[in-house]
Design an enzyme around this catalytic site. Structure first.
Site, mmCIF file in Angstrom:
data_model
loop_
_atom_site.group_PDB
_atom_site.id
_atom_site.type_symbol
_atom_site.label_atom_id
_atom_site.label_comp_id
_atom_site.label_asym_id
_atom_site.label_seq_id
_atom_site.Cartn_x
_atom_site.Cartn_y
_atom_site.Cartn_z
ATOM 1 N N GLY A 14 0.792 -1.228 0.000
ATOM 2 C CA GLY A 14 0.000 0.000 0.000
ATOM 3 C C GLY A 14 0.825 1.279 0.000
ATOM 4 N N ASN A 15 1.946 1.285 0.752
ATOM 5 C CA ASN A 15 2.658 2.565 0.860
ATOM 6 C C ASN A 15 3.585 2.852 -0.311
ATOM 7 O OD1 ASN A 15 4.253 0.512 1.887
ATOM 8 N ND2 ASN A 15 5.545 1.986 2.936
ATOM 9 N N LYS A 134 -12.688 -9.283 6.282
ATOM 10 C CA LYS A 134 -11.866 -8.162 5.805
ATOM 11 C C LYS A 134 -12.664 -6.851 5.832
ATOM 12 C CE LYS A 134 -8.432 -6.313 3.495
ATOM 13 N NZ LYS A 134 -7.147 -6.074 4.126
ATOM 14 N N LYS A 220 -3.772 -9.535 -1.966
ATOM 15 C CA LYS A 220 -2.906 -9.295 -3.133
ATOM 16 C C LYS A 220 -1.632 -10.153 -3.119
ATOM 17 C CE LYS A 220 0.686 -6.223 -1.909
ATOM 18 N NZ LYS A 220 0.673 -6.429 -0.489
#
Ligand code: ADP
Ligand code: MG
Length: 321
Positions: A14-15, A134, A220
Site C-alpha cells: 500500500g505505501n 476483511k 494481493k
C-alpha cells in the site's frame, strides 16, 4: 554480486502508492514521491535485464471509492464491490504506468508498460464466504450498521470506538487462479511490463452464464503467488514497509530473519508469528511460491528492492538453504 534473475513478479504494498500519513490525493507531493521512488527501483531492475510483472494492493483506494459510492447514492447508484476493485485497478495502474514510464525514460528505456484489468477465480464454496473478515469502506454508527444489515444484508463488525465504530466486512476467499494469466504471459514474452492483479484481482466465480464478480476481496500477496507460479517466475518479490520479516515482531526480543527455508517459514506461520491481516499472507504466499516450484521469494522494504534481489536486504525464503 548476484545477477538479477530473468522473470520477477513484484508485489507492491500500500505505501508504494500512498504514504501512511497521506489522504490519497492523486497529485499530492508525498504520493508522487512514493510512486517515483518505487518506479526508480523497478526501472533499475528492468535495466539489468529482468522481465517484470507488477502487482499491487488497493486498500486505501477502494476504501475511498466506497465512501464516494456511499455519499453519492442519492444521485447515482452505488457500484458493487467487484466493480469498485476493477475501477481501482485502472486508477492505480494509470499512476504506476506514468511513474514507471518516466523512470524508464530517465534511463533511456522505452519498455511498454501495460495495465491488465485482472479477474481472479475463487471457489463459491470457499469457507471464507461463511465468515467475512476483511474490513472495507467507511465507518458507521450502530444505527447505520443495523440499517445496512437489514436493507443490504451486509456483514458489519465493530472494529473501533467512538461514534462510528462499525465497518462492513467482506469474505477474503483463497485465489485459485488468474483468469488473464495467458494475456499477462504474452505481454511479458513480448517485452512489456504488465501490471496485473491490482488489489488482489477482481474475485469471480464460474456460473452457467460465465464468470461473475462476487462481493469479496482477494489478498494481493496470495494472488501474486498464483500469478508468479503460473508464469513460471523465478522470483516473487514482495515489497512492503519493513526491512525484514521478524520473529517476536515489535517486542524487545524481535529477531529479524535474513534467510529461511519454506519449511521453517511454515512452522513460524503455524506458531502464529505472522498475523493474518499483514505479514501472514506475505509469508504464506512466499512459502507456497517456493513449494510450487519457484526459486525464491523475498520480502523486503520498498526502498531496497534492488538490494533485496541481490540477497543484501530483506528476508529470502528458499526450498533448501
Ligand atoms: P502491505 O500494505 O505492504 O501489504 P501490511 O501492512 O499488510 O503491508 O503488512 C506489513 C506490516 O506487517 C508491517 O508494517 C508490520 O507492521 C507488520 N508485521 C506484522 N508481523 C510482522 C513480523 N513478524 N515481521 C515483520 N512485520 C510484521
Ligand atoms: Mg497488506
Amino acid at each position: 554480486m548476484n545477477r538479477i534473475p530473468d522473470r520477477i513478479v513484484i508485489a507492491l504494498g500500500g505505501n508504494a502508492l500512498a504514504p501512511p500519513e497521506g489522504r490519497g490525493e492523486a497529485r499530492a507531493q508525498p504520493q508522487r514521491q512514493a510512486l517515483r521512488e518505487s518506479a526508480r527501483q523497478i526501472a533499475q531492475i528492468l535495466a539489468e535485464g529482468a522481465e517484470v510483472v507488477l502487482t499491487h494492493g488497493n486498500g486505501p483506494q477502494v476504501g475511498h471509492l466506497l465512501i464516494q459510492q456511499e455519499e453519492a447514492k442519492r444521485w447515482v447508484p452505488p457500484q458493487p464491490l467487484d466493480v469498485c476493485v476493477a475501477m481501482t485497478q485502472g486508477q492505480i495502474g494509470y499512476l504506476l504506468q506514468q511513474a514507471l514510464e518516466s523512470a524508464l525514460k530517465e534511463r533511456g528505456l522505452a519498455t511498454p508498460v501495460v495495465t491488465v484489468v485482472t479477474q481472479v477465480l475463487v471457489d463459491p464454496r470457499d469457507p471464507a464466504f461463511a465468515e467475512p473478515t476483511k474490513p472495507v469502506g467507511p465507518f458507521y454508527s450502530e444505527q447505520e450498521a443495523e440499517e445496512l444489515r437489514r436493507t443490504k444484508g451486509y456483514a458489519l463488525k465493530r472494529v473501533g470506538n467512538g461514534e462510528r465504530p462499525y465497518r462492513r466486512v467482506v469474505p477474503s476467499p483463497a485465489p485459485l487462479g488468474v483468469v488473464e494469466e495467458d494475456g499477462v504471459r504474452r505481454l511479458v514474452e513480448a517485452g512489456c511490463v504488465a501490471i496485473a492483479c491490482g488489489g488482489g484481482g477482481v474475485p469471480v466465480v464460474e456460473t452457467p452464464r460465465g464468470l461473475e464478480g462476487v462481493e469479496a476481496v482477494v489478498d494481493k500477496d496470495l494472488a501474486s503467488e498464483r500469478l508468479a507460479t503460473a508464469l513460471g517466475a523465478e522470483t516473487l518479490l514482495i515489497l512492503t514497509d519493513v526491512e525484514r520479516v521478524a520473529l517476536h515482531y515489535d517486542t524487545p526480543q524481535q529477531v529479524d530473519l535474513e534467510c529461511l527455508t519454506a519449511e521453517e517459514a511454515r512452522r513460524y506461520l503455524e506458531a502464529g508469528e505472522f498475523p493474518p491481516g499483514s505479514m501472514g499472507p506475505k509469508v504464506e504466499a512466499a512459502v507456497k511460491f517456493v513449494e510450487n516450484g519457484g526459486k525464491r521469494a523475498v520480502i523486503a522494504s520498498l526502498t531496497r528492492a534492488v538490494e533485496a534481489l541481490q540477497g543484501r536486504a530483506g528476508t529470502t525464503i528458499v526450498k533448501v538453504k
